[in-house]
Design an enzyme around this catalytic site. Sequence first.
Site, PDB file in Angstrom:
ATOM      1  N   GLU A 194       0.886  -1.177  -0.092  1.00 47.07           N
ATOM      2  CA  GLU A 194      -0.370  -0.003  -0.408  1.00 47.07           C
ATOM      3  C   GLU A 194       1.030   1.171   0.035  1.00 47.07           C
ATOM      4  O   GLU A 194       0.880   2.342   1.138  1.00 47.07           O
ATOM      5  CB  GLU A 194      -1.186  -0.036   0.991  1.00 47.07           C
ATOM      6  N   GLU A 312      -4.420  -8.585  -0.590  1.00 46.33           N
ATOM      7  CA  GLU A 312      -5.886  -8.312   0.535  1.00 46.33           C
ATOM      8  C   GLU A 312      -6.624  -8.537   0.321  1.00 46.33           C
ATOM      9  O   GLU A 312      -7.095  -7.795  -0.566  1.00 46.33           O
ATOM     10  CB  GLU A 312      -4.945  -7.270   1.495  1.00 46.33           C
TER      11      GLU A 312
END
Length: 661
Positions: A194, A312
Amino acid sequence: MKMVTAVLFSFAALISTALSQTTTVVVDASNLRLKINKNLYGQFSEHLGNCIYGGIWVGEQSTIPNTNGIRNDVVEALKRIKVPVLRWPGGCFADEYHWKDGIGPREKRPTMINTNWGGVTEDNSFGTHEFLDLCSQIGCEPYFSGNVGSGTVQELSQWVEYVNSDNVSPMTTLRKQNGHEKSWGVKYWGIGNESWGCGGNMRPEFCADQTRRYGTYMRDYGHNRLFKIACGASSGDYQWTETMMKNALGFMSGLSLHHYAFQNGRTAADFDESGWFSMMKNTLLIEEFITKHSAIMDIYDPNKKVAMMVDEWGTWYKVEPGTNPGFLFQQNTMRDAITAACNLNIFNNHCDRVRMANIAQMVNVLQAMILTKDDKMLLTPTYHVFDLFKVHQNALWVKTSFQSPEYTYQNEKLPAINCSASIDGTGKLHISLCNIDPKSSQKITCELKKYSPRGVTGQILTANAMNAYNSFDKPAEVVPQKFSDYTFSKNGLSVSLPPMSVVVLELDGSVELPSPLELKNPMPGITCMYFEGIWKNLPGFNGLTPVRTETMGQIAIPEKNSSENFAACYVGYIKIPADGSYTFYVNSDDGADIVIDDNVVVDNDGQHAPVELSGTEVLKTGYHKIKVGFFQAGGGKVLDVALEGPGLPKQIIPKGMLFHE
Ligand code: AHR
């Protein structure tokens, strides 16, 4: 008389309503080329709350039964669902993690503050060696997520060396001092997590440059080829994907995608139908994200060499009362089971591009498989979905098509049914069906094409209430049951899916395969035509005049070649020893392809360094046409053509299997 007519009319209306509610799902086994990568059933474990500490790691001195400090009950449960791959140590934690703090004698390891998750002290007692031991106990592949946000290129490069090198070096000496003589050969490495957020708040252009830089110094050691996973987008951020593909394509084997279905403000089991509907809607959005991100990837990578890694995904609610808000501990209900089934069906149906997915997270965090409380452990409804769906791992994807009825809530609509299907190595066909409608059942007829079934069995996961869950007091509220609400005959299979249910059917039978060729005079070896010229892609060989034609025992680069710019086309027959599914591999530098019986099974075209691609074909015993194309455009040259099949471990296609007439 009038009365009788009216009754007849309403009876007819009833029948027609019932008939119109039946959905026909066409299950077509005629084009079995894509494999559902087992890594779609991957897991994610972060240093977050009680995922690692308490959930997995209890230490060797614990009274909880453990092996080298790792809970035996948790490992046994994870082995049952055949976890294929496990991502670690984060998440956001990964971009603050310094791996050298987690090696060596535990009492000497430094501590740190876990600033992302609850501000607790991390004592680093679970580090690289412990994680790799966990993976070996579960029997899964490790996936390391590297620190790009707050680490250095040198730090990540040395982690790869510590874990993967067998050379004599400061890092390997350190590893040996810490008790591990041989390298582990870890394949999967993430370049940051991220990076658009907790991993450094980067802009995509900067992240692409960082991927190039970090990726350069993450080296291959021995035979192990790293599979480097670049940081991808969140949900619908298409600009991120576009920029990464445009600027860092040559530095990644995979690009990640994260998507969470959020419901803020309420805990996992506290909802009514509006909460049910909104979570279904948020979950199903992932299909649109995958489709649109894939379309962008296709522009830069039409042969789909770069995998999409949904590393994820899952549901995210308000934490359970009385727990640390930074620990993300949530219950797991029938609603989560349905969302898991939707996601897994979607991943299966996009297995051409999506080759890994890791649910967040494995134990005690977000949409967990397992919840623990001291020495107790329970399996969540989501765990049971993974258990039911494990039959799809590495099976051949089967196309399903249907028009789904609608699930309507207030004035919004969603497709009520989703499904996927696959055929495993023993020829069994598995169909996983999911009805997201919490109130209405669904009648389904499966129309099987190119598959002859002999019998069927099934399992179902459902519950009486939308928010049913397993607790430490009642751990078996939501568990799979035998499913028998179907009718089966040679002509078809009809199923009744109860509201909010997941059904996995197993059909025993066989694929109807085209007959092999009858050769009059097969002779050993394959015909190789050698061409000279400059190409950037595989030439269409038809119409080209070869410089030379020869018979070769195996498919290999002709010994006599111009070294720089040439091409070769190998044509002949392959003798298949037994009915079954065969995976063909071509590792080439530059481009190559494999065509079996006029179907392109592997397309590894283009100017590139050595890259291996594979494709699968179900074949009957006997002779089949084989054609391999290859071209060389300067630099290194490699051509390895291998296969793997029933009773045949992966190997270069051996001499005895290739023929010409
Ligand atoms: O899974 C929890 C967190 O969600 C991860 O650490 C992060 O990558 C994501 O935002």
